[in-house]
Design an enzyme around this catalytic site. Structure first.
Site, PDB file in Angstrom:
ATOM      1  N   SER A 296      45.439  45.416  48.036  1.00 26.59           N
ATOM      2  CA  SER A 296      44.995  44.060  47.710  1.00 26.59           C
ATOM      3  C   SER A 296      43.882  43.975  46.683  1.00 26.59           C
ATOM      4  O   SER A 296      43.550  42.887  46.221  1.00 26.59           O
ATOM      5  CB  SER A 296      44.576  43.326  48.990  1.00 26.59           C
ATOM      6  OG  SER A 296      45.702  43.022  49.777  1.00 26.59           O
TER       7      SER A 296
ATOM      8  N   SER B  12      46.070  40.766  47.911  1.00 30.19           N
ATOM      9  CA  SER B  12      45.674  39.429  48.308  1.00 30.19           C
ATOM     10  C   SER B  12      44.429  38.915  47.584  1.00 30.19           C
ATOM     11  O   SER B  12      44.077  37.737  47.716  1.00 30.19           O
ATOM     12  CB  SER B  12      45.395  39.415  49.822  1.00 30.19           C
ATOM     13  OG  SER B  12      44.300  40.280  50.149  1.00 30.19           O
TER      14      SER B  12
ATOM     15  N   LYS C 197      35.492  37.356  46.996  1.00 33.72           N
ATOM     16  CA  LYS C 197      36.708  36.925  47.674  1.00 33.72           C
ATOM     17  C   LYS C 197      36.325  36.080  48.885  1.00 33.72           C
ATOM     18  O   LYS C 197      35.366  36.394  49.595  1.00 33.72           O
ATOM     19  CB  LYS C 197      37.507  38.162  48.096  1.00 33.72           C
ATOM     20  CG  LYS C 197      38.863  37.885  48.719  1.00 33.72           C
ATOM     21  CD  LYS C 197      39.564  39.199  49.027  1.00 33.72           C
ATOM     22  CE  LYS C 197      40.961  39.007  49.563  1.00 33.72           C
ATOM     23  NZ  LYS C 197      41.654  40.291  49.803  1.00 33.72           N
TER      24      LYS C 197
END
Length: 455
Positions: free
Chosen positions: A177, A153, A76
């Site tokens: 997330s 996210s 990420k």
């Protein structure tokens, strides 16, 4: 090619695959699909090829580091790699060069894993649907005609693994997330107990609630990546994988005799009919395998704990990032700005009260869970919705945020497709530091559930 991390490790051992072939397979998928799917913020193609070739040469020379040696993965774009840009999903930090490599990334690279690149995120990791209007929203690969929410996210990580553009990926979870994109993209996502994994070199959203976690193709892969991320030595992991009485073997013990808490009617009424149908099917499978599923009466409603989570996360998010979002002309995602500014308006007393109430609430839930091995909920209330129907002021986090607030661990597991052909997911929430207990339940259900079709 089977991209499961453990399947690749076996294939490397038998010579039926090589790290170079696995990396090239993923890079070819990225080249073919990512113009549409938009999972990656940056692809390190040439560097990945060099790492994969080196990994293969080491294997040929008997220099295998461990079971992740040569396995291609993604990070990420909150996680620092020295000398690389880490954007945090924001134009405001789009040229931010990482000063050092974060500890989790060092452990994965030190285990011989091959980094393919960085995956997209909601701006500053602050949103559950997965949208990013300034840096691009990844496309949920389960519907190539209609743009649907990928979950956030860790949106790009979910899409990359689901679409075969990485063996596994790393996300972060402050209120769901890791679990929400895992749910919407039909993969496995593990939210660990806070403090189990280091957060240095990872952009903070909420320093109280942030937890990094693996996003994988199988439960056993999640267990493997977790142990590498924890810093467990490769030899110890290898021994555990081979031991008939080790923790990996215990993942196959089934659920016979386990007592599992499930939603009562009031909370079932919150869940959409397609998701509720798959949830009930999963519970029926568990009961058929010998688990006892009983209605769980939470001492505090999930929705109330979710709001306390938001009080803490938005207050701390504003403290970390709010100064960049106050300026009306700043090129930021409007929905993230709104969430950030809500943090500005939360009184210090409310923030402190939410923090002080945590240990008392944790004690109440420990008492309420007496005799239970885990709590089972849908990971999300609904299927991944079309992007043009989303209310950006909301988040699909009613069942995920509470377990960050409670300091527990939780696994999101695909449990089939709805009638619309979209993935559904079960959340298995277990006590703090009982990740292996949650994964044992997940592994049993995974074994009893038809695998989702490959994308």
């Amino acid at each position: 090619m089977d991209l499961s991390a453990l399947a690749l490790a076996d294939a490397y051992g038998t010579g039926t695959a090589t790290p170079a072939a696995a990396a090239e397979h993923c890079l070819a998928r990225i080249a073919a699909q990512d113009a549409k799917l938009g999972a990656y913020q940056a692809v390190y193609a040439e560097e990945a090829r060099r790492l994969a070739e080196a990994a293969g040469a080491a294997l040929a020379a008997g220099g295998r580091i461990g079971p992740l040696h040569g396995v291609p993965f993604a990070l990420k774009d909150l996680i620092d790699i020295e000398g690389r840009v880490t954007t945090w999903g924001s134009r405001l930090t789009a040229e931010r060069v990482s000063p050092a490599t974060g500890l989790l990334a060092r452990r994965l690279l030190g285990a011989g894993a091959v980094l393919l690149g960085k995956t997209k995120t909601v701006e500053c990791a602050f949103g559950g649907w997965g949208t990013n209007t300034v840096m691009g929203t990844p496309w949920n690969p389960w519907d190539l005609e209609t743009a649907r929410a990928p979950g956030g996210s860790s949106s790009g990580s979910g899409v990359a693994v689901a679409a075969g553009m990485a063996s596994f990926a790393i996300g972060t979870d402050t209120g769901g997330s890791v679990r929400m994109p895992a749910a919407f993209c039909g993969i496995v996502g593990l939210k660990v107990t806070e403090g189990v994994l280091p957060c240095d070199g990872i952009m903070p959203l909420s320093h109280t609630l942030d937890t990094p976690g693996p996003m994988t193709r199988t439960v056993r892969d999640a267990a493997l990546v977790l142990e590498v991320m924890r810093g467990t030595e490769a030899a110890a992991i290898e021994a555990d994988l081979a031991a008939p009485d080790g923790r990996f073997a215990a993942l196959g013990r089934g659920v016979g005799g386990l007592r599992l808490g499930v939603l009562g009617q009031a909370e079932r009424d919150l869940v959409s009919a397609p998701i509720l149908a798959t949830y009930d099917e999963a519970l029926a499978r568990l009961e058929a395998m010998g688990a006892d599923c009983v209605a769980f009466a939470p001492p505090t409603r999930h929705v109330d704990l979710a709001e306390r989570n938001f009080v803490i996360s938005s207050s701390e998010a504003f403290a970390h990032h709010g100064a960049r979002f106050i300026e009306p002309a700043a090129p930021v995602d409007a929905s993230v700005r709104a969430r950030m500014l809500r943090g500005k308006d939360i009184a210090a007393a409310a923030y402190i009260q939410a923090l002080q109430e945590r240990p008392r609430e944790q004690a109440r839930w420990r008492d309420a869970m007496a005799g239970l091995d885990a709590i089972l909920t849908p990971s999300t209330l609904c299927e991944p919705p079309p992007l043009d129907t989303i209310d950006p002021a909301t988040a699909p986090a009613e069942f995920t945020r509470p377990y960050n607030y409670l300091g527990m661990c939780a696994l999101a597991l695909p449990i089939g497709l709805t009638a619309s052909g979209l993935p559904a997911s079960l959340q298995i929430a277990a006590r703090a530091h009982d990740e292996w207990g949650a994964m044992r339940i997940g592994a049993a259900l995974e074994e009893a559930t038809p695998r989702l079709p490959a994308l």
